[in-house]
Motif scaffolding. Sequence first.
Motif, short mmCIF file in Angstrom:
data_model
loop_
_atom_site.label_atom_id
_atom_site.label_comp_id
_atom_site.label_asym_id
_atom_site.label_seq_id
_atom_site.Cartn_x
_atom_site.Cartn_y
_atom_site.Cartn_z
N THR A 26 48.50 42.31 45.54
CA THR A 26 48.42 42.70 44.32
C THR A 26 49.44 42.57 43.32
O THR A 26 49.61 42.21 42.27
CB THR A 26 47.85 44.04 44.29
OG1 THR A 26 47.07 44.50 45.27
CG2 THR A 26 47.13 44.34 42.83
N LEU A 50 38.84 46.68 41.95
CA LEU A 50 39.37 46.00 41.12
C LEU A 50 39.03 46.52 39.57
O LEU A 50 37.92 46.31 39.29
CB LEU A 50 39.46 44.28 40.91
CG LEU A 50 40.18 43.69 42.08
CD1 LEU A 50 40.02 42.43 41.97
CD2 LEU A 50 41.73 44.12 42.08
N PRO A 85 45.82 43.87 37.91
CA PRO A 85 44.81 44.70 37.71
C PRO A 85 45.13 45.97 37.51
O PRO A 85 46.28 46.53 37.82
CB PRO A 85 44.14 44.94 39.01
CG PRO A 85 44.87 44.47 40.01
CD PRO A 85 45.92 43.53 39.36
#
Lengths: 299, 247
Positions: free
Chosen positions: B70, B11, B57
Amino acid sequence: MNLTIVVLAALDGISYAALVFLVSVGLSLIFGVMRIVNVAHGSLYAYGAYAAATIGIAVAPISPWLTYPGLLLAAIGVGTILGGLLERFLLRLVYGRDEALQLLITFAVFMILDNLQRVIWGVQPIFAAAPLQLLPNISVLGVGYTSYQTLLLPGVAALTLIGLRYFLRHTLGGAVILAVTEDREAATAIGINPNRVFLRTFILGAILAALGGALASPTTSLLPGIGTEMIVLSFAVAATAGLGQIEGAAIAALMIGLARAFAIYTYPEFEVLVPYAIMVLVLLIRPQGLFGATRLRRI
Amino acid sequence: MTKVVLSARGLVIRFGGVVAADGVDLDVQAGEHLAIIGPNGAGKTTFLNIATGYLKPQAGSVEFLGQDITAHSPRAITRLGIARAFQIPQLFLEHTVIESLLIAAASRNGRLATLRSLEDLPEREEMMQLLELVGARDAAEHKAVVLPEGRRKLVDIAMALALKPKLVLMDEPTSGVASAEKFAIMDVLVAALNAQAVTSVFVEHDMDVVQRYADRVAVWSSGKIQTVGTPREVLADPAVISQVIGI
């Protein structure tokens, strides 16, 4: 002022207050939840009225009683379709923006819909009084009056008030609307989609405006501009009560409706002035409105 | 081998010139309570925000039970089974505690638009039991606004558990609570999580709480996980003591 005039003014005032309440409580609900002042609310009233008259004229030859479900169909149809389109494709874009922008945009929509209304229904008066004529006249202290206006309209308004209160305080659907109003972040965190809740709330408010229009349609000739008169008056009621106040809207509608009616019978030149005089007086003393308070729950 | 519930790989996230995460790898194992510690502003809360979909991210990925989440929205992640408790409890202050829980349960079951009375929702008994579990049954009919902070924390956890999550992420579960009360709250909280077999990750500043309740500790500093281990190992590490605890 003799008794007949007092009774007439009181009945006029109450029946008109019932209509103004339906429209202003929808306006207040939408403001309470989405924090948007929707000028186009008046268009929903006008379209509800015209749609009800159109349906009424179409179905009355079959059976005049069909005009009653027609009123309801007009309110739900206009509120859901027009209200749904307005929220989904326009108002959603301006939530949380500058109030001046919101006012300008909803005012522009109001103007556009007002012109579209002239295109669809023309500028000649339309009259569809079947629902009014179906119900008998009654005598109130010796004064004859339609039971549609003395009983049905206030009855619908009272049921709306009770139903809306019950919905918001005691049902899951209502609790979810209040939860999103109170804390959008927390609502999102438990998986609620605020956009969907906003859409439903807006449609509910729009149906109330259209219902006001539909119920008003048998009592008056429909002309361009009916939406303007109603939106301005329902703003006065909502502001007097305190925006977002549901019970307050009922009381303010009665106050303003009665005062306006008595003005018509006594000093007709003040008819237009009286509602705003009341609003200004109340707001001078209590800027948050009669029932408004700076507290968390806004509706 | 234990099952990995949540897995972060590589990340990276920057805010202007501040690097909150610079290649963070972290695995959360099924059933554990993992504490994340580190200096203020190190990015611990940022990690919770990424894992719940509130932040994306710039590089790296998060998997939940083998599924890449994600790019998921916060709501989609909530539905998959990650619930969150905030540093400041996010409760519907003007609703009663039981109403808030019923709203959460209805949201979990995807039935929000009903006209059913709050009094006779099928989830009512289940939610009362949940309140019992966090020791707040007597607060059911109180508005959240009148509850003291410590009880709000417990109700907030009950809200998270009402969603039947597999994983709960908590941001400083004992912040804002008097130190005398901290252990009492954590006792109830951890017991409730264990009773529901829920894995948890919590960001914490109080080392006594970490020592007592965490199964493992991850040290987040300078955008990296510096070390992961049992509280006994990690809190005895001189580097951790100087970096995080600041002695």
